[in-house]
Design an enzyme around this catalytic site. Structure first.
Site, PDB file in Angstrom:
ATOM      1  N   LYS A  11      -6.032  -3.848   8.247  1.00  0.00           N
ATOM      2  CA  LYS A  11      -6.852  -3.630   9.437  1.00  0.00           C
ATOM      3  C   LYS A  11      -7.812  -4.795   9.614  1.00  0.00           C
ATOM      4  CE  LYS A  11     -10.899  -2.867   7.198  1.00  0.00           C
ATOM      5  NZ  LYS A  11     -12.116  -3.693   7.386  1.00  0.00           N
ATOM      6  N   PRO A  94      -4.240 -10.023   0.957  1.00  0.00           N
ATOM      7  CA  PRO A  94      -5.205 -10.460  -0.065  1.00  0.00           C
ATOM      8  C   PRO A  94      -6.167  -9.338  -0.442  1.00  0.00           C
ATOM      9  CG  PRO A  94      -5.066 -12.066   1.724  1.00  0.00           C
ATOM     10  CD  PRO A  94      -4.288 -10.863   2.169  1.00  0.00           C
ATOM     11  N   ALA A  97     -10.827  -8.749   0.612  1.00  0.00           N
ATOM     12  CA  ALA A  97     -10.761  -9.697   1.724  1.00  0.00           C
ATOM     13  C   ALA A  97     -11.359  -9.161   3.018  1.00  0.00           C
ATOM     14  CB  ALA A  97      -9.295 -10.093   1.967  1.00  0.00           C
ATOM     15  N   GLY A  98     -11.771  -7.889   3.043  1.00  0.00           N
ATOM     16  CA  GLY A  98     -12.246  -7.305   4.292  1.00  0.00           C
ATOM     17  C   GLY A  98     -11.142  -6.797   5.188  1.00  0.00           C
ATOM     18  N   LEU A  99      -9.927  -6.700   4.645  1.00  0.00           N
ATOM     19  CA  LEU A  99      -8.762  -6.280   5.434  1.00  0.00           C
ATOM     20  C   LEU A  99      -8.302  -4.865   5.095  1.00  0.00           C
ATOM     21  CD1 LEU A  99      -6.710  -9.616   5.279  1.00  0.00           C
ATOM     22  CD2 LEU A  99      -8.109  -8.765   7.176  1.00  0.00           C
ATOM     23  N   GLY A 101      -6.939  -3.664   2.402  1.00  0.00           N
ATOM     24  CA  GLY A 101      -5.640  -3.607   1.740  1.00  0.00           C
ATOM     25  C   GLY A 101      -5.514  -2.451   0.768  1.00  0.00           C
ATOM     26  N   GLY A 102      -6.544  -2.229  -0.050  1.00  0.00           N
ATOM     27  CA  GLY A 102      -6.496  -1.114  -1.001  1.00  0.00           C
ATOM     28  C   GLY A 102      -6.466   0.228  -0.310  1.00  0.00           C
ATOM     29  N   SER A 103      -7.261   0.380   0.742  1.00  0.00           N
ATOM     30  CA  SER A 103      -7.262   1.631   1.506  1.00  0.00           C
ATOM     31  C   SER A 103      -5.920   1.852   2.186  1.00  0.00           C
ATOM     32  CB  SER A 103      -8.376   1.606   2.560  1.00  0.00           C
ATOM     33  OG  SER A 103      -9.646   1.537   1.958  1.00  0.00           O
ATOM     34  N   ASP A 136     -12.702   3.777   4.483  1.00  0.00           N
ATOM     35  CA  ASP A 136     -11.706   3.191   5.389  1.00  0.00           C
ATOM     36  C   ASP A 136     -10.423   4.016   5.462  1.00  0.00           C
ATOM     37  OD1 ASP A 136     -13.010   1.008   6.400  1.00  0.00           O
ATOM     38  OD2 ASP A 136     -12.226  -0.413   4.927  1.00  0.00           O
TER      39      ASP A 136
END
Length: 290
Positions: A11, A94, A97-99, A101-103, A136
């Site tokens: 996201k 990544p 990274a603020g994206l 990814g883990g969520s 998130d």
């Protein structure tokens, strides 16, 4: 169970505002969020007993993972004993990274579990389960374009982003989210996002209007050693982006382009200095893809 595999789209925050600190120590947020086609791949399979996570260096040593917590919460919700499960993450997005990814990985895991064990379970219930693990998660379960309020769990679907392409560029450092939140003084931001204006631009299908309103208040809190974020933003604008901003608590910068060819051209140039550069397209609500 049959092996279940889902993509885990990342996201970006088209707009991110921090309204106030809450009595529980969290912050009330107001954000416009967008799912993108860049994503990890999550596979869930049965094993004889217990839990195993296969994700290379991304498996934290000696502590419970988000995936374990989500699995426990899912089976508690449906009233079943937790079976032995193996989860494999093929990582592309990544980390730190603020994206999200883990969520996004946990959201994909929940979708796999629903498909196998409780296909009738509403998406809203998956969102609620996800929220017990992270702020998130509800949006990452839902996807698409949405207004997120509260800690991120109060979601309102918005009209989809007009056709466009994103360039995502992560510099070679991370920013601990907690450090930025600790610096928040919500009445001190010099510039706040025009979220009402962004919603109006989305309703009108006005990509320029959306791009003009990209804004993330976290950018005002970046320490001096993270100023490379602004270098990347300036470079993207000079190379023809409609606009650029930081996603989440960073440090990834994203930029919007009308055409895929332009996004590819710019990404190729940026990769020479910042190898973790990707292109992606907006994707709709994830229920529409299944």
């Amino acid at each position: 169970m049959n092996a279940q595999t889902r993509t885990a789209p990342c996201k970006v925050n088209l707009a991110l505002d921090i309204l106030r600190r809450r009595p529980d120590g969290y912050h009330d947020m107001k954000m416009v969020m967008q799912t993108l086609s860049l994503g990890d791949c999550v596979t869930v399979e049965s094993q004889e007993s217990g839990f195993a996570l296969h994700a290379g260096k991304f498996v934290p040593a000696g502590k419970e993972t988000l995936e374990e917590r989500a699995i426990r919460a899912f089976f508690r919700e449906i009233g079943r004993e937790t079976p032995g499960l193996s989860v494999t993450l093929d990582k592309i997005v990544p980390a730190y990274a603020g994206l999200g990814g883990g969520s996004a990985d946990v959201a994909a895991l929940l979708r796999c579990l629903r498909q196998e064990f409780a296909p009738e379970l509403p998406t809203e219930t998956l969102e609620r389960i996800g929220f017990t693990v992270g702020s998130d998660m509800p949006f990452c379960v839902r996807g698409g374009t949405a207004l997120a309020e509260g800690r991120g769990e109060i979601l309102t679907d918005l009209p989809p982003l007009p056709s466009c392409w994103f360039v995502l560029c992560k510099p070679e450092f991370g920013i601990p989210t907690g450090e930025l939140f600790a610096k928040v003084r919500s009445n001190a931001f010099l510039r706040r996002p025009d979220i009402d204006g962004m919603q109006a631009a989305l309703a009108a299908g006005d990509l320029d209007g959306v791009a003009a309103r990209l804004c993330n208040v976290f950018e005002e809190l970046l320490p001096q050693n993270c100023r490379e974020v602004f270098t990347i933003q300036d470079r993207l604008r000079k190379l023809g982006a409609l606009n650029a901003a930081m996603s989440g608590s960073g440090p990834t910068v994203f930029a919007i382009f009308r055409e895929k060819e332009d996004a590819n051209r710019v990404a190729e140039q940026l990769r020479q200095q910042w190898p973790q550069t990707f292109i992606a397209a907006p994707v709709p609500k994830l229920d529409t893809l299944e």
